[in-house]
Structures are given as structure tokens and as C-alpha cells.
Design a protein around this motif. Structure first.
Motif, PDB file in Angstrom:
ATOM      1  N   TYR A  48      65.007  18.324   9.704  1.00  0.00           N
ATOM      2  CA  TYR A  48      65.209  19.751   9.424  1.00  0.00           C
ATOM      3  C   TYR A  48      64.697  20.094   8.019  1.00  0.00           C
ATOM      4  CZ  TYR A  48      67.374  24.176   8.365  1.00  0.00           C
ATOM      5  OH  TYR A  48      67.571  25.482   7.969  1.00  0.00           O
ATOM      6  N   TYR A  49      65.055  19.275   7.032  1.00  0.00           N
ATOM      7  CA  TYR A  49      64.638  19.577   5.656  1.00  0.00           C
ATOM      8  C   TYR A  49      63.151  19.304   5.428  1.00  0.00           C
ATOM      9  CZ  TYR A  49      69.475  20.575   4.599  1.00  0.00           C
ATOM     10  OH  TYR A  49      70.722  21.131   4.613  1.00  0.00           O
ATOM     11  N   VAL A  50      62.567  18.361   6.135  1.00  0.00           N
ATOM     12  CA  VAL A  50      61.111  18.193   6.068  1.00  0.00           C
ATOM     13  C   VAL A  50      60.444  19.451   6.619  1.00  0.00           C
ATOM     14  CG1 VAL A  50      59.128  16.944   7.039  1.00  0.00           C
ATOM     15  CG2 VAL A  50      61.076  15.665   6.132  1.00  0.00           C
ATOM     16  N   LEU A  51      60.981  19.986   7.692  1.00  0.00           N
ATOM     17  CA  LEU A  51      60.434  21.194   8.314  1.00  0.00           C
ATOM     18  C   LEU A  51      60.436  22.374   7.338  1.00  0.00           C
ATOM     19  CD1 LEU A  51      59.385  22.374  11.033  1.00  0.00           C
ATOM     20  CD2 LEU A  51      61.760  22.948  11.551  1.00  0.00           C
ATOM     21  N   GLN A  52      61.375  22.415   6.419  1.00  0.00           N
ATOM     22  CA  GLN A  52      61.496  23.520   5.463  1.00  0.00           C
ATOM     23  C   GLN A  52      60.476  23.433   4.325  1.00  0.00           C
ATOM     24  OE1 GLN A  52      63.692  25.837   6.535  1.00  0.00           O
ATOM     25  NE2 GLN A  52      63.974  24.312   8.153  1.00  0.00           N
ATOM     26  N   LYS A  53      59.868  22.269   4.164  1.00  0.00           N
ATOM     27  CA  LYS A  53      58.921  22.077   3.065  1.00  0.00           C
ATOM     28  C   LYS A  53      57.625  22.848   3.316  1.00  0.00           C
ATOM     29  CE  LYS A  53      58.381  17.951   1.373  1.00  0.00           C
ATOM     30  NZ  LYS A  53      58.133  16.497   1.226  1.00  0.00           N
ATOM     31  N   GLU A  54      56.992  23.222   2.214  1.00  0.00           N
ATOM     32  CA  GLU A  54      55.673  23.849   2.315  1.00  0.00           C
ATOM     33  C   GLU A  54      54.632  22.749   2.531  1.00  0.00           C
ATOM     34  OE1 GLU A  54      54.770  26.452  -0.921  1.00  0.00           O
ATOM     35  OE2 GLU A  54      56.793  27.274  -0.960  1.00  0.00           O
ATOM     36  N   ASN A  55      53.499  23.139   3.026  1.00  0.00           N
ATOM     37  CA  ASN A  55      52.357  22.233   3.194  1.00  0.00           C
ATOM     38  C   ASN A  55      52.569  21.119   4.219  1.00  0.00           C
ATOM     39  OD1 ASN A  55      51.004  23.720   1.199  1.00  0.00           O
ATOM     40  ND2 ASN A  55      51.923  22.471  -0.404  1.00  0.00           N
ATOM     41  N   ILE A  56      53.461  21.324   5.171  1.00  0.00           N
ATOM     42  CA  ILE A  56      53.593  20.366   6.277  1.00  0.00           C
ATOM     43  C   ILE A  56      52.594  20.804   7.343  1.00  0.00           C
ATOM     44  CG2 ILE A  56      55.138  19.439   8.057  1.00  0.00           C
ATOM     45  CD1 ILE A  56      55.916  18.586   5.220  1.00  0.00           C
ATOM     46  N   PRO A  57      51.717  19.897   7.774  1.00  0.00           N
ATOM     47  CA  PRO A  57      50.725  20.274   8.790  1.00  0.00           C
ATOM     48  C   PRO A  57      51.379  20.788  10.074  1.00  0.00           C
ATOM     49  CG  PRO A  57      50.215  18.123   7.851  1.00  0.00           C
ATOM     50  CD  PRO A  57      51.567  18.522   7.332  1.00  0.00           C
ATOM     51  N   LEU A  58      50.710  21.700  10.731  1.00  0.00           N
ATOM     52  CA  LEU A  58      51.228  22.309  11.950  1.00  0.00           C
ATOM     53  C   LEU A  58      51.566  21.266  13.004  1.00  0.00           C
ATOM     54  CD1 LEU A  58      51.941  24.856  13.497  1.00  0.00           C
ATOM     55  CD2 LEU A  58      49.549  25.021  14.205  1.00  0.00           C
ATOM     56  N   LYS A  59      50.734  20.250  13.168  1.00  0.00           N
ATOM     57  CA  LYS A  59      51.010  19.222  14.187  1.00  0.00           C
ATOM     58  C   LYS A  59      52.304  18.477  13.861  1.00  0.00           C
ATOM     59  CE  LYS A  59      48.230  15.551  12.235  1.00  0.00           C
ATOM     60  NZ  LYS A  59      48.455  14.169  12.386  1.00  0.00           N
ATOM     61  N   ASP A  60      52.597  18.271  12.585  1.00  0.00           N
ATOM     62  CA  ASP A  60      53.846  17.614  12.195  1.00  0.00           C
ATOM     63  C   ASP A  60      55.042  18.540  12.433  1.00  0.00           C
ATOM     64  OD1 ASP A  60      52.373  15.396  11.493  1.00  0.00           O
ATOM     65  OD2 ASP A  60      52.488  15.760   9.343  1.00  0.00           O
ATOM     66  N   LYS A  61      54.886  19.811  12.099  1.00  0.00           N
ATOM     67  CA  LYS A  61      55.958  20.772  12.368  1.00  0.00           C
ATOM     68  C   LYS A  61      56.259  20.842  13.863  1.00  0.00           C
ATOM     69  CE  LYS A  61      55.497  23.848   8.433  1.00  0.00           C
ATOM     70  NZ  LYS A  61      55.451  25.222   7.976  1.00  0.00           N
ATOM     71  N   THR A  62      55.202  20.793  14.665  1.00  0.00           N
ATOM     72  CA  THR A  62      55.361  20.846  16.113  1.00  0.00           C
ATOM     73  C   THR A  62      56.164  19.643  16.614  1.00  0.00           C
ATOM     74  OG1 THR A  62      53.290  22.056  16.339  1.00  0.00           O
ATOM     75  CG2 THR A  62      54.094  20.954  18.304  1.00  0.00           C
ATOM     76  N   LEU A  63      55.864  18.456  16.095  1.00  0.00           N
ATOM     77  CA  LEU A  63      56.619  17.254  16.479  1.00  0.00           C
ATOM     78  C   LEU A  63      58.090  17.369  16.084  1.00  0.00           C
ATOM     79  CD1 LEU A  63      54.211  14.306  15.594  1.00  0.00           C
ATOM     80  CD2 LEU A  63      55.105  14.885  17.846  1.00  0.00           C
ATOM     81  N   ILE A  64      58.331  17.840  14.875  1.00  0.00           N
ATOM     82  CA  ILE A  64      59.708  17.985  14.387  1.00  0.00           C
ATOM     83  C   ILE A  64      60.470  18.982  15.259  1.00  0.00           C
ATOM     84  CG2 ILE A  64      61.150  18.809  12.478  1.00  0.00           C
ATOM     85  CD1 ILE A  64      58.935  17.708  10.585  1.00  0.00           C
ATOM     86  N   ILE A  65      59.867  20.120  15.503  1.00  0.00           N
ATOM     87  CA  ILE A  65      60.531  21.153  16.309  1.00  0.00           C
ATOM     88  C   ILE A  65      60.787  20.641  17.724  1.00  0.00           C
ATOM     89  CG2 ILE A  65      60.200  23.432  17.367  1.00  0.00           C
ATOM     90  CD1 ILE A  65      58.839  24.251  14.698  1.00  0.00           C
ATOM     91  N   GLY A  66      59.853  19.870  18.261  1.00  0.00           N
ATOM     92  CA  GLY A  66      60.055  19.279  19.589  1.00  0.00           C
ATOM     93  C   GLY A  66      61.244  18.332  19.613  1.00  0.00           C
ATOM     94  N   ALA A  67      61.354  17.463  18.595  1.00  0.00           N
ATOM     95  CA  ALA A  67      62.468  16.507  18.531  1.00  0.00           C
ATOM     96  C   ALA A  67      63.805  17.216  18.317  1.00  0.00           C
ATOM     97  CB  ALA A  67      62.231  15.497  17.416  1.00  0.00           C
ATOM     98  N   LEU A  68      63.828  18.200  17.430  1.00  0.00           N
ATOM     99  CA  LEU A  68      65.077  18.942  17.201  1.00  0.00           C
ATOM    100  C   LEU A  68      65.423  19.796  18.414  1.00  0.00           C
ATOM    101  CD1 LEU A  68      64.646  19.949  13.445  1.00  0.00           C
ATOM    102  CD2 LEU A  68      65.969  18.047  14.407  1.00  0.00           C
ATOM    103  N   GLY A  69      64.416  20.336  19.074  1.00  0.00           N
ATOM    104  CA  GLY A  69      64.648  21.090  20.309  1.00  0.00           C
ATOM    105  C   GLY A  69      65.233  20.203  21.398  1.00  0.00           C
ATOM    106  N   TYR A  70      64.759  18.956  21.472  1.00  0.00           N
ATOM    107  CA  TYR A  70      65.295  18.000  22.451  1.00  0.00           C
ATOM    108  C   TYR A  70      66.765  17.723  22.169  1.00  0.00           C
ATOM    109  CZ  TYR A  70      65.455  14.002  25.595  1.00  0.00           C
ATOM    110  OH  TYR A  70      65.784  13.153  26.621  1.00  0.00           O
ATOM    111  N   LEU A  71      67.117  17.605  20.893  1.00  0.00           N
ATOM    112  CA  LEU A  71      68.513  17.392  20.517  1.00  0.00           C
ATOM    113  C   LEU A  71      69.378  18.567  20.961  1.00  0.00           C
ATOM    114  CD1 LEU A  71      70.654  15.742  18.883  1.00  0.00           C
ATOM    115  CD2 LEU A  71      69.971  17.093  16.900  1.00  0.00           C
TER     116      LEU A  71
END
Length: 131
Positions: A48-71
Motif C-alpha cells: 500500500y505504501y509503495v503504491l503511494q510513492k511517486e515515480n512507481i512505474p504503471l506496470k508495478d502499480k498494476t501488480l500492487i493493485i491486483g494483489a491488494l484487490g485479491y486480498l
């Protein structure tokens, strides 16, 4: 064959991304913190806190959101209501994404996650051993 499997994973990932909403995330964490366990909640908070950081590539944000969405998703591979087993698949998904995001996990993210973790757990001294 590998392309087909990758495409199927992307389709499933996009289904779970639909479940990620910040309010839903915090509600699930609050309601199930003890059942999910220290490691699972720590991983979710780190992501969640990595997702809040600036300059995170879109593909990484997508992976994070997918994992948190699964939770957060009410239906997943192993239903969350099964005692002792319900969150094993969720933690597995979080673990895979944590490994992929290691370059984005800095001290600030760890501190934010630890501070929030103390809301639900008393003894978190050795929490970083999970990373």
C-alpha cells in the motif's frame, strides 16, 4: 502456450484490480487483521505504501493493485472464511508482488508500515525478517 498463460493471468489480475478501493482495503485490514496475521498485514501495508510513492512505474502499480484487490475480493481461490487456510492464497499473492517490488521498498515505506501495524499488533520488533 506461455503467452496464453500470461494473457490469462493478466485477465484475472484485471478482475481483482476492480476490487481495490482504498476504503475497502482499510475495512478489510481492520476487520481481518488478526486472521490474516502479522506477515500478511505487513506485506499488504508495505505494498500500500509503495503504491503511494511517486515515480512507481504503471506496470508495478498494476501488480500492487491486483494483489491488494485479491486480498479484498470477496471470492478468491481459497475462501477467506475457511479457518486457518482462508488467507494462504492471499498471502501468497502478496509475497510474490513484494519480491517484485523490493527495489521500491525503502526505509520510509517500512517505517510507515510498522507504525500502522502497531494499530493491530503489539509485538512487531522482528517484523523485517519477513522481507
Amino acid at each position: 502456450e506461455p503467452y496464453r498463460r500470461q494473457r490469462q493471468m493478466c485477465i484475472r489480475d484485471s478482475e481483482y484490480r476492480a476490487f481495490f478501493k482504498e476504503d475497502s482495503f482499510w475495512d478489510k485490514i481492520k476487520d481481518y487483521a488478526v486472521k490474516i496475521g502479522l506477515k500478511g498485514i505487513y506485506f499488504a501495508l508495505i505494498l500500500y505504501y509503495v503504491l503511494q510513492k511517486e515515480n512507481i512505474p504503471l506496470k508495478d502499480k498494476t501488480l500492487i493493485i491486483g494483489a491488494l484487490g485479491y486480498l479484498i475480493a470477496p471470492v478468491d481461490f481459497i475462501p477467506d472464511l475457511i479457518p486457518g487456510m482462508g488467507f494462504v492464497d492471499d498471502i501468497g499473492a502478496l509475497t510474490v508482488v513484494i519480491k517484485k517490488m523490493s527495489e521500491h521498498i525503502d526505509d520510509k515505506v517500512k517505517i510507515q508500515a510498522k507504525e500502522k501495524l502497531q494499530t493491530w499488533f503489539k509485538n512487531i520488533d522482528d517484523i523485517e525478517k519477513f522481507l
